[in-house]
Design a protein around this motif. Structure first.
Motif, short mmCIF file in Angstrom:
data_model
loop_
_atom_site.label_atom_id
_atom_site.label_comp_id
_atom_site.label_asym_id
_atom_site.label_seq_id
_atom_site.Cartn_x
_atom_site.Cartn_y
_atom_site.Cartn_z
N VAL A 113 0.85 -1.19 0.00
CA VAL A 113 0.00 0.00 0.00
C VAL A 113 0.89 1.24 0.00
O VAL A 113 1.59 1.51 0.98
CB VAL A 113 -0.94 0.03 1.23
CG1 VAL A 113 -1.83 1.27 1.18
CG2 VAL A 113 -1.78 -1.23 1.30
N GLN A 114 0.85 2.01 -1.10
CA GLN A 114 1.70 3.18 -1.22
C GLN A 114 0.90 4.39 -1.70
O GLN A 114 0.36 4.39 -2.81
CB GLN A 114 2.84 2.89 -2.21
CG GLN A 114 3.86 1.86 -1.72
CD GLN A 114 4.65 2.35 -0.53
OE1 GLN A 114 5.18 3.46 -0.53
NE2 GLN A 114 4.73 1.53 0.51
N HIS A 115 0.77 5.39 -0.83
CA HIS A 115 0.20 6.71 -1.17
C HIS A 115 -1.19 6.59 -1.82
O HIS A 115 -1.42 7.09 -2.92
CB HIS A 115 1.17 7.47 -2.09
CG HIS A 115 2.55 7.61 -1.52
ND1 HIS A 115 2.82 8.44 -0.43
CD2 HIS A 115 3.71 6.99 -1.84
CE1 HIS A 115 4.11 8.33 -0.14
NE2 HIS A 115 4.67 7.47 -0.97
N CYS A 116 -2.09 5.94 -1.11
CA CYS A 116 -3.45 5.72 -1.62
C CYS A 116 -4.43 6.71 -0.98
O CYS A 116 -4.47 6.84 0.25
CB CYS A 116 -3.91 4.30 -1.33
SG CYS A 116 -2.97 3.04 -2.22
N SER A 117 -5.22 7.38 -1.82
CA SER A 117 -6.22 8.34 -1.35
C SER A 117 -7.55 8.09 -2.06
O SER A 117 -7.57 7.89 -3.28
CB SER A 117 -5.76 9.78 -1.63
OG SER A 117 -4.54 10.07 -0.98
N VAL A 172 -12.55 2.39 -8.33
CA VAL A 172 -11.14 2.67 -8.05
C VAL A 172 -10.32 1.51 -8.60
O VAL A 172 -10.61 0.35 -8.31
CB VAL A 172 -10.89 2.81 -6.53
CG1 VAL A 172 -9.40 3.05 -6.25
CG2 VAL A 172 -11.74 3.93 -5.95
N ILE A 173 -9.30 1.81 -9.41
CA ILE A 173 -8.45 0.76 -9.96
C ILE A 173 -7.09 0.84 -9.29
O ILE A 173 -6.47 1.91 -9.25
CB ILE A 173 -8.27 0.90 -11.49
CG1 ILE A 173 -9.64 0.81 -12.19
CG2 ILE A 173 -7.38 -0.21 -12.02
CD1 ILE A 173 -10.12 2.07 -12.77
N MET A 174 -6.64 -0.30 -8.73
CA MET A 174 -5.32 -0.36 -8.11
C MET A 174 -4.36 -1.19 -8.94
O MET A 174 -4.76 -2.17 -9.59
CB MET A 174 -5.41 -0.95 -6.70
CG MET A 174 -6.03 -0.01 -5.68
SD MET A 174 -5.79 -0.57 -3.96
CE MET A 174 -4.00 -0.33 -3.75
N LYS A 175 -3.13 -0.77 -8.95
CA LYS A 175 -2.07 -1.51 -9.65
C LYS A 175 -0.78 -1.38 -8.85
O LYS A 175 -0.33 -0.27 -8.55
CB LYS A 175 -1.86 -0.94 -11.05
CG LYS A 175 -0.71 -1.61 -11.81
CD LYS A 175 -0.50 -0.96 -13.17
CE LYS A 175 0.69 -1.60 -13.88
NZ LYS A 175 1.98 -1.28 -13.22
N GLU A 176 -0.22 -2.51 -8.48
CA GLU A 176 1.08 -2.57 -7.82
C GLU A 176 1.17 -1.61 -6.64
O GLU A 176 2.03 -0.74 -6.57
CB GLU A 176 2.21 -2.29 -8.83
CG GLU A 176 2.31 -3.37 -9.89
CD GLU A 176 3.36 -3.06 -10.94
OE1 GLU A 176 3.94 -1.95 -10.88
OE2 GLU A 176 3.57 -3.90 -11.82
N SER A 177 0.22 -1.74 -5.72
CA SER A 177 0.19 -1.05 -4.43
C SER A 177 -0.28 0.40 -4.49
O SER A 177 -0.38 1.06 -3.46
CB SER A 177 1.57 -1.09 -3.73
OG SER A 177 2.46 -0.13 -4.28
N ARG A 178 -0.63 0.88 -5.67
CA ARG A 178 -1.06 2.26 -5.80
C ARG A 178 -2.42 2.36 -6.49
O ARG A 178 -2.82 1.45 -7.21
CB ARG A 178 -0.04 3.08 -6.60
CG ARG A 178 1.31 3.22 -5.90
CD ARG A 178 2.32 3.92 -6.80
NE ARG A 178 3.62 4.03 -6.14
CZ ARG A 178 4.01 5.08 -5.45
NH1 ARG A 178 3.21 6.12 -5.30
NH2 ARG A 178 5.22 5.11 -4.89
N ILE A 179 -3.10 3.48 -6.29
CA ILE A 179 -4.34 3.74 -7.02
C ILE A 179 -3.97 4.31 -8.38
O ILE A 179 -3.34 5.37 -8.48
CB ILE A 179 -5.25 4.70 -6.23
CG1 ILE A 179 -5.79 3.97 -4.99
CG2 ILE A 179 -6.39 5.21 -7.11
CD1 ILE A 179 -6.66 4.82 -4.09
N ALA A 180 -4.34 3.60 -9.44
CA ALA A 180 -3.98 3.99 -10.80
C ALA A 180 -5.00 4.95 -11.40
O ALA A 180 -4.66 5.80 -12.22
CB ALA A 180 -3.85 2.75 -11.69
N ALA A 181 -6.29 4.80 -11.01
CA ALA A 181 -7.33 5.67 -11.56
C ALA A 181 -8.61 5.53 -10.74
O ALA A 181 -8.83 4.51 -10.08
CB ALA A 181 -7.60 5.31 -13.03
N ILE A 182 -9.45 6.56 -10.80
CA ILE A 182 -10.78 6.53 -10.20
C ILE A 182 -11.75 7.07 -11.25
O ILE A 182 -11.54 8.16 -11.79
CB ILE A 182 -10.86 7.37 -8.91
CG1 ILE A 182 -9.86 6.86 -7.86
CG2 ILE A 182 -12.28 7.34 -8.34
CD1 ILE A 182 -9.82 7.69 -6.59
#
Length: 498
Positions: free
Chosen positions: A270-274, A467-477
């Motif tokens: 989990v890295q820098h997710c908002s 919300v789409i996550m990829k490799e510990s980050r949120i890639a798009a909403i």
């Protein structure tokens, strides 16, 4: 017509008080992939357990390559060339691949000592047959779930298997591993194996299977060719009714923000997710296996430590989340694995639903049984849990009913934010439709719902936003109406960041 490998006819199996199989059957031909479908409790696993020798049939006939046989043990089944790859893999993680393949049939050297070298060499052609390019001396525990499945299949070839039973083989696989598995299954089909593929996923049977056998209430309902039947026809045979559009959403206008997460970091996953979620909204979370969706929710609910970031509930910052505090604040997480994380299966429905609200029903060592009974009975009625009694053990319930009990357990805490991690995994289409209806009603009632799902149709049809996550980050909403399947996959698999 290809040569018949297996025919089961008029199979009857009765357990105390339950007729599990009532004149059930299935037929498999050489080089055929046969899907086996039905609701939870339809008898699929029981029929295959009879074929696998886990327990004998009370009556009926089994024919292998035209010869009538009697199967009274797992050894009988294996001797006849039947291999059963269970959903829960039966491998020893601290033994090597070769040791697992020949477990109980170890290869010895000239002086009678077990020879790891000979076993490793003997394992290579079986691993090659399933396309697994690994060192036979590698420990099984270091392999991915997909690779472990290939080891199980390779092991079946060491037993000269002609018929392969795969029980929900994709339930714990990433999309890439599913592709590899399907390619391997096609190769095995071309080698002449007869394959039984048990699944709840409609897309899989139409993509992979030549034909589909349908069961309902322990009875054989028919076999259909996958290229000449429809999803609606299969559902009708499985559940005995037309479910119509079983993704139930009314899409009400969402209310104010209930939960907001800012710049959450928790370990490597989990890295820098908002993100934020509103009352009355279903916020879908999509991503490939390992993207960090579950880990993000565990950090927010205090189940996993949070390295940095801020959490706000109804505009007020939560200083240090922990599971009990977050539960009291109205945040409930329904975990992905109901068997290991969600329910105590050897306890009753009443025990499981009461567990998270034990403070409400116990005062000074006195259990308020009347209040407990009222809460449990209301849950059973509201969620339409099919059970003769609240005192039934959860282990005896179907997967769909277990999922409803798990949902009831956390709804009993009266949450304001409900986090659902894979809420329909491993349940049939009829139970899915019921779960979707429940989720929709909860959103209509004003709950803020976060739904993690690996099923694209579920995400697209049930979510207000995705919300789409990829490799510990949120890639798009994306807002509803902005996303498509291609766009979601592009962000889940590609390098785009938004």
């Amino acid at each position: 017509m290809a040569r018949e490998l297996l025919r089961m006819e008029n199979i009857v199996k009765e357990f105390p008080g339950v007729l599990a199989l009532d004149k059930a059957g299935i037929t498999i031909h050489e080089g055929e992939i046969m899907g086996l479908m039905g609701e939870n409790g339809a008898g699929k696993s029981t029929l295959m357990n009879v074929l696998g020798g886990i327990f004998p049939a009370d009556s009926g006939e089994i024919y292998i390559e035209g010869q009538k046989v009697s199967i009274n043990s797992v050894h009988d089944s294996q001797t006849l060339g039947i291999a059963f790859i269970h959903q829960e893999l039966a491998l020893e993680p601290y033994l090597t691949i070769a040791e697992n393949i020949f477990l109980g049939r170890e290869i010895c050297n000239s002086i009678g000592m077990v020879s790891k070298e000979r076993m490793a060499e003997a394992a290579k052609p079986f691993l090659k047959r399933v396309g697994l390019d690994v060192d036979p001396n590698e420990f099984v525990g270091s392999l991915s779930i997909g690779q472990q499945q290939m080891v199980e299949i390779a092991k079946s070839f060491s037993l000269n298997a002609k018929i392969l039973i795969l029980d929900e083989p994709t339930s714990s696989l990433s999309e890439k591993e599913v592709e590899v598995l399907f390619s391997t299954i096609q190769d095995l089909k071309n080698q002449g194996l007869g394959i039984v593929f048990i699944t709840h996923k409609m897309a899989e049977v139409f993509q992979l299977c030549d034909a589909i056998t349908i069961m309902r209430d322990g009875t054989y309902m028919g076999t259909r060719q996958s290229d000449s039947c429809t999803e609606a026809e299969l559902i009708s045979l499985m559940v005995g009714r037309d479910l119509g559009n079983y993704y139930v959403r009314t899409f009400n206008e969402p209310g104010p923000v209930v939960l907001e997460a800012k710049d959450i970091c928790a370990g490597k996953k989990v890295q820098h997710c908002s993100f934020f979620v509103n009352s009355g909204e279903i916020l879908g979370f999509y991503g490939l296996v390992g993207a960090g969706r579950s880990e993000l929710m565990k950090a927010i609910t205090g189940l996993d430590p949070m390295d940095s970031g801020e959490i706000y509930l109804n505009g007020k910052q939560v200083k240090k989340p922990d599971p009990i505090f977050m539960q009291h604040m109205g945040v409930a997480l329904v975990p992905e694995n109901r068997k290991t994380e969600g329910l105590l299966l050897n306890n009753t429905i009443t025990f499981n639903i009461s567990l998270p609200i034990i403070e409400q029903i116990i005062r000074h060592l006195h259990v308020n049984t009347a209040k407990e009974r009222e809460i449990v009975e209301e849950s059973i009625q509201t969620l339409q849990i099919k059970t003769p009694s609240a005192n039934v053990n959860c282990s005896t319930m179907s997967g769909g009913n277990q999922q409803k009990i798990l949902l009831a357990k956390w709804l009993a805490t009266k949450p304001k934010v409900l986090i659902l991690d894979e809420p329909t995994r491993g349940i049939d289409v009829g139970a899915k439709a019921e779960i979707y209806t429940i989720i929709n009603e909860l959103a209509k009632a004003g709950l803020a719902i976060i739904m993690i799902s690996s099923e694209m149709p579920e995400i697209m049809n049930m979510s207000d936003r995705v919300v789409i996550m990829k490799e510990s980050r949120i890639a798009a909403i994306f807002e509803r109406g902005e996303y498509s399947q291609e766009l979601i996959l592009k962000h889940a698999m590609g390098s785009e960041q938004q």
